[in-house]
Design a protein around this motif. Structure first.
Motif, PDB file in Angstrom:
ATOM      1  N   THR A   1       0.835  -1.204   0.000  1.00 48.08           N
ATOM      2  CA  THR A   1       0.000   0.000   0.000  1.00 48.08           C
ATOM      3  C   THR A   1       0.866   1.248   0.000  1.00 48.08           C
ATOM      4  O   THR A   1       0.609   2.208  -0.746  1.00 48.08           O
ATOM      5  CB  THR A   1      -0.935   0.010   1.226  1.00 48.08           C
ATOM      6  N   GLU A   2       1.896   1.251   0.819  1.00 46.85           N
ATOM      7  CA  GLU A   2       2.791   2.403   0.874  1.00 46.85           C
ATOM      8  C   GLU A   2       3.513   2.606  -0.451  1.00 46.85           C
ATOM      9  O   GLU A   2       3.686   3.745  -0.908  1.00 46.85           O
ATOM     10  CB  GLU A   2       3.801   2.224   2.018  1.00 46.85           C
ATOM     11  N   ARG A   3       3.914   1.515  -1.093  1.00 44.96           N
ATOM     12  CA  ARG A   3       4.580   1.628  -2.399  1.00 44.96           C
ATOM     13  C   ARG A   3       3.620   2.177  -3.446  1.00 44.96           C
ATOM     14  O   ARG A   3       4.012   2.963  -4.316  1.00 44.96           O
ATOM     15  CB  ARG A   3       5.122   0.261  -2.838  1.00 44.96           C
ATOM     16  N   LEU A   4       2.357   1.759  -3.367  1.00 43.57           N
ATOM     17  CA  LEU A   4       1.371   2.232  -4.333  1.00 43.57           C
ATOM     18  C   LEU A   4       1.115   3.723  -4.161  1.00 43.57           C
ATOM     19  O   LEU A   4       1.014   4.468  -5.144  1.00 43.57           O
ATOM     20  CB  LEU A   4       0.072   1.440  -4.162  1.00 43.57           C
ATOM     21  N   ILE A   5       1.012   4.179  -2.937  1.00 48.96           N
ATOM     22  CA  ILE A   5       0.841   5.608  -2.670  1.00 48.96           C
ATOM     23  C   ILE A   5       2.036   6.386  -3.203  1.00 48.96           C
ATOM     24  O   ILE A   5       1.881   7.424  -3.876  1.00 48.96           O
ATOM     25  CB  ILE A   5       0.661   5.853  -1.159  1.00 48.96           C
ATOM     26  N   ASP A   6       3.223   5.892  -2.924  1.00 47.89           N
ATOM     27  CA  ASP A   6       4.439   6.560  -3.390  1.00 47.89           C
ATOM     28  C   ASP A   6       4.513   6.584  -4.908  1.00 47.89           C
ATOM     29  O   ASP A   6       4.897   7.603  -5.513  1.00 47.89           O
ATOM     30  CB  ASP A   6       5.671   5.845  -2.808  1.00 47.89           C
ATOM     31  N   TRP A   7       4.125   5.470  -5.555  1.00 45.23           N
ATOM     32  CA  TRP A   7       4.129   5.400  -7.028  1.00 45.23           C
ATOM     33  C   TRP A   7       3.194   6.437  -7.623  1.00 45.23           C
ATOM     34  O   TRP A   7       3.577   7.174  -8.546  1.00 45.23           O
ATOM     35  CB  TRP A   7       3.725   3.992  -7.458  1.00 45.23           C
ATOM     36  N   LEU A   8       1.988   6.526  -7.107  1.00 47.78           N
ATOM     37  CA  LEU A   8       1.027   7.490  -7.632  1.00 47.78           C
ATOM     38  C   LEU A   8       1.502   8.923  -7.417  1.00 47.78           C
ATOM     39  O   LEU A   8       1.364   9.775  -8.299  1.00 47.78           O
ATOM     40  CB  LEU A   8      -0.333   7.292  -6.964  1.00 47.78           C
ATOM     41  N   ARG A   9       2.046   9.206  -6.261  1.00 50.78           N
ATOM     42  CA  ARG A   9       2.555  10.553  -6.002  1.00 50.78           C
ATOM     43  C   ARG A   9       3.671  10.920  -6.978  1.00 50.78           C
ATOM     44  O   ARG A   9       3.825  12.086  -7.362  1.00 50.78           O
ATOM     45  CB  ARG A   9       3.078  10.649  -4.570  1.00 50.78           C
ATOM     46  N   THR A  10       4.432   9.901  -7.393  1.00 55.71           N
ATOM     47  CA  THR A  10       5.600  10.142  -8.241  1.00 55.71           C
ATOM     48  C   THR A  10       5.242  10.277  -9.712  1.00 55.71           C
ATOM     49  O   THR A  10       5.730  11.183 -10.400  1.00 55.71           O
ATOM     50  CB  THR A  10       6.624   9.010  -8.073  1.00 55.71           C
ATOM     51  N   VAL A  11       4.398   9.372 -10.239  1.00 51.76           N
ATOM     52  CA  VAL A  11       4.203   9.300 -11.688  1.00 51.76           C
ATOM     53  C   VAL A  11       2.969  10.027 -12.194  1.00 51.76           C
ATOM     54  O   VAL A  11       2.873  10.319 -13.392  1.00 51.76           O
ATOM     55  CB  VAL A  11       4.147   7.826 -12.169  1.00 51.76           C
ATOM     56  N   ALA A  12       1.999  10.300 -11.318  1.00 55.83           N
ATOM     57  CA  ALA A  12       0.711  10.803 -11.794  1.00 55.83           C
ATOM     58  C   ALA A  12       0.656  12.327 -11.849  1.00 55.83           C
ATOM     59  O   ALA A  12       0.920  13.002 -10.848  1.00 55.83           O
ATOM     60  CB  ALA A  12      -0.421  10.277 -10.918  1.00 55.83           C
ATOM     61  N   HIS A  13       0.318  12.872 -13.009  1.00 56.46           N
ATOM     62  CA  HIS A  13       0.023  14.288 -13.157  1.00 56.46           C
ATOM     63  C   HIS A  13      -1.244  14.597 -12.351  1.00 56.46           C
ATOM     64  O   HIS A  13      -2.125  13.739 -12.229  1.00 56.46           O
ATOM     65  CB  HIS A  13      -0.189  14.605 -14.643  1.00 56.46           C
ATOM     66  N   PRO A  14      -1.366  15.801 -11.779  1.00 56.23           N
ATOM     67  CA  PRO A  14      -2.554  16.116 -10.976  1.00 56.23           C
ATOM     68  C   PRO A  14      -3.880  15.890 -11.692  1.00 56.23           C
ATOM     69  O   PRO A  14      -4.899  15.613 -11.053  1.00 56.23           O
ATOM     70  CB  PRO A  14      -2.363  17.599 -10.639  1.00 56.23           C
ATOM     71  N   LYS A  15      -3.887  15.989 -13.032  1.00 50.58           N
ATOM     72  CA  LYS A  15      -5.129  15.820 -13.783  1.00 50.58           C
ATOM     73  C   LYS A  15      -5.176  14.492 -14.547  1.00 50.58           C
ATOM     74  O   LYS A  15      -5.970  14.330 -15.470  1.00 50.58           O
ATOM     75  CB  LYS A  15      -5.318  16.981 -14.747  1.00 50.58           C
ATOM     76  N   SER A  16      -4.338  13.544 -14.156  1.00 46.01           N
ATOM     77  CA  SER A  16      -4.280  12.262 -14.866  1.00 46.01           C
ATOM     78  C   SER A  16      -5.415  11.338 -14.448  1.00 46.01           C
ATOM     79  O   SER A  16      -6.164  11.604 -13.501  1.00 46.01           O
ATOM     80  CB  SER A  16      -2.930  11.582 -14.606  1.00 46.01           C
TER      81      SER A  16
END
Length: 277
Positions: A199-214
């Protein structure tokens, strides 16, 4: 890339790309020759199998793929590049870390392994992004992948054939908010140790790769082909996970256990097919 694989994909809005990439993806979207949505996954799998079935196998392509998954929402184009080379590099790194050297060399010749490792080192040294916008999981969907979505975002195509699909789509910002809220509930009600590393890795992944409007998409990929229409229609894993979080927040431990056991039984039965004849 196995046929019974699920995917978590981030689709970036077209305006988030630089000018040259934007021109490429806009031209790609208009091209009549690109893989269409219904055939894109099969095309990606065929490309990967083509590399791995030659002698010697090609672990990672020499150049990055020029293909992508596309979506249009409210007239806006969203792009999820395949990033085949980057994902192949990362998969090979995981393979070599988890496999004894003698065994890995039986699958991948030393010269090919050295080429892949050298190319990946050069990529990392350049400062380029090393996290792809696509995650994959074979034979089972990790429970944290259900958290970013709601049951109302479910899209089911139960018919037989290559279009058989189960997909969820949400805003990445919404998905991240749901993940962070779930982590907070688990931490408050059970303890920080209850928030899994995945879960922590998934949160970190999204924070890293996702544009705010993605956009964020959960695609069951090839897994629906393991289920008949009734079982596929009855799969409400996203709704069950969301209800379990609400029950935990209310202190209803019995309901949490009931939903957890139902979820585990369903996915244990699917995972067992990996070892079936």
């Amino acid at each position: 890339m196995l046929p019974y694989t699920a995917y978590l994909r981030v689709y970036q809005p077209i305006e988030s790309f630089g000018p040259s990439e934007r021109d490429h993806w806009e031209g790609y979207a208009a091209s009549p020759d690109r893989p269409r949505r219904a055939q894109a996954l099969a095309a990606e799998q065929a490309e990967s199998l083509g590399r791995l079935t030659v002698t010697p196998p090609v672990v990672a392509p020499a150049v990055e793929s020029a293909n992508a998954y596309l979506r249009r929402v409210d007239g806006r184009l969203y792009v999820c590049p395949w990033e085949t080379r980057l994902r192949s590099w990362r998969a090979f790194t995981e393979f070599t870390e988890e496999t004894a050297p003698a065994l890995s060399e039986a699958f991948v010749p030393e010269r090919e392994a050295e080429r892949v490792e050298a190319d990946y080192r050069e990529w990392r040294a350049s400062g380029a992004r090393i996290r792809p916008g696509i995650l994959s999981s074979n034979w089972v969907i990790p429970v944290p992948w259900f958290v970013p979505f709601s049951d109302g975002e479910r899209r089911l195509v139960p018919s037989a054939g290559p279009t058989r699909a189960l997909v969820y789509l949400t805003r990445s910002a919404t998905g991240l908010e749901r993940l962070e809220r779930t982590a907070a509930v688990l931490s408050e009600r059970v303890g920080r140790h209850a928030v899994s590393a995945s879960t922590e890795r998934l949160i970190d992944w999204l924070r890293t790769v996702a544009h705010p409007k993605s956009l964020l998409e959960l695609d069951y990929g090839g897994l629906p082909h393991l289920l008949d229409d009734e079982r596929l229609t009855q799969d409400r894993s996203v709704a069950e996970v969301a209800e379990a979080v609400r029950a935990l927040e209310k202190g209803d431990a019995g309901r949490v256990r009931e939903l957890r056991d139902r979820l585990l039984r369903r996915w244990r039965s699917i995972r067992a097919l990996e070892h079936a004849n």
